[in-house]
Design a protein around this motif. Structure first.
Motif, short mmCIF file in Angstrom:
data_model
loop_
_atom_site.label_atom_id
_atom_site.label_comp_id
_atom_site.label_asym_id
_atom_site.label_seq_id
_atom_site.Cartn_x
_atom_site.Cartn_y
_atom_site.Cartn_z
N ARG A 44 1.08 0.76 4.03
CA ARG A 44 1.67 -0.32 3.22
C ARG A 44 0.80 -1.57 3.17
O ARG A 44 1.30 -2.69 3.10
CB ARG A 44 3.08 -0.65 3.71
N LEU A 45 -0.51 -1.36 3.21
CA LEU A 45 -1.44 -2.48 3.07
C LEU A 45 -1.78 -2.74 1.60
O LEU A 45 -2.24 -3.83 1.26
CB LEU A 45 -2.71 -2.21 3.88
N VAL A 46 -1.60 -1.72 0.78
CA VAL A 46 -1.75 -1.86 -0.68
C VAL A 46 -0.60 -1.10 -1.33
O VAL A 46 0.09 -0.31 -0.68
CB VAL A 46 -3.10 -1.29 -1.20
N THR A 47 -0.41 -1.35 -2.62
CA THR A 47 0.58 -0.62 -3.40
C THR A 47 -0.10 -0.02 -4.62
O THR A 47 -1.15 -0.52 -5.06
CB THR A 47 1.73 -1.52 -3.88
N VAL A 48 0.49 1.01 -5.18
CA VAL A 48 -0.05 1.59 -6.40
C VAL A 48 -0.04 0.55 -7.52
O VAL A 48 -1.02 0.38 -8.24
CB VAL A 48 0.73 2.86 -6.81
N ALA A 49 1.05 -0.19 -7.61
CA ALA A 49 1.15 -1.23 -8.64
C ALA A 49 0.05 -2.28 -8.44
O ALA A 49 -0.58 -2.73 -9.42
CB ALA A 49 2.52 -1.88 -8.62
N GLY A 50 -0.20 -2.64 -7.19
CA GLY A 50 -1.25 -3.62 -6.91
C GLY A 50 -2.63 -3.11 -7.28
O GLY A 50 -3.47 -3.86 -7.79
N LEU A 51 -2.87 -1.83 -7.06
CA LEU A 51 -4.16 -1.23 -7.43
C LEU A 51 -4.32 -1.18 -8.94
O LEU A 51 -5.39 -1.47 -9.48
CB LEU A 51 -4.30 0.16 -6.82
#
Length: 183
Positions: A44-51
């Motif tokens: 949970r350090l990144v999200t798909v939406a964030g990428l």
């Protein structure tokens, strides 16, 4: 490097998980970048939406399309980098994305969990890495997967050796299994 891409941890400057994802995507083969970013996603350090947002924010910059492609392939469900690589190779070979860590149940009762699955066709893929050489682990895995036979599942196994040396033949087996369930 933009200031927004850097943060301080224990007095040391490091790149943000998003910037690290961007860099991995630029430097590595797609399947290797996905394997590492899957770990960030799982933690949970990144999200798909964030990428996806990162790719969108850098439209026109070198590598933005590659970032978009990687963002479409990541899945935090993989429990090992090799499971991620396997999933990516299956998708790049033209298969629909399998579900990661799929739980098979009957009447609300747990039967088994498989690495990758196409549940609509009851086809599973199990990656047998080096830790499967442990006799006790091997025993537990076979016991777990044998329960799927009564549920009419096809379970295909891919060993680390075969992944490295004989992957095209494995793809043929996956195609045959899918054909047997879709025709």
């Amino acid at each position: 490097m933009p200031e927004a891409d850097v943060l301080t941890r224990a007095g040391i400057l490091v790149t943000t998980p998003e910037r690290t994802s961007w860099d991995l995507t630029q430097w590595l083969q797609v399947e290797d970048a996905v394997a590492l970013i899957d770990v960030l996603l799982r933690r949970r350090l990144v999200t798909v939406a964030g990428l996806r947002d990162l790719a969108h924010a850098r439209v026109g910059a070198r590598g933005w399309k590659r970032m978009r492609r990687v963002a479409a392939l990541v899945d935090g469900g993989a429990e090992s980098p090799q499971e991620s690589r396997l999933r990516v190779r299956l998708v790049l070979a033209g298969f629909s994305a399998p579900v990661t860590q799929f739980v098979v149940e009957r009447d609300g009762r747990f039967i088994a969990r498989v690495d990758l699955a196409w549940p609509q066709w009851k086809i599973a893929v199990e990656y047998d890495g080096l830790w499967h050489h442990d006799p006790e682990q091997f025993h537990r895995d076979r016991q777990r997967l044998n329960r799927l036979l009564g549920e009419d599942w096809i379970v295909l196994h891919l060993t680390a050796k075969r992944f490295k040396e004989d992957f095209p033949a494995f793809l043929s087996e996956v195609r045959q299994a899918l054909r047997s369930r879709t025709h």
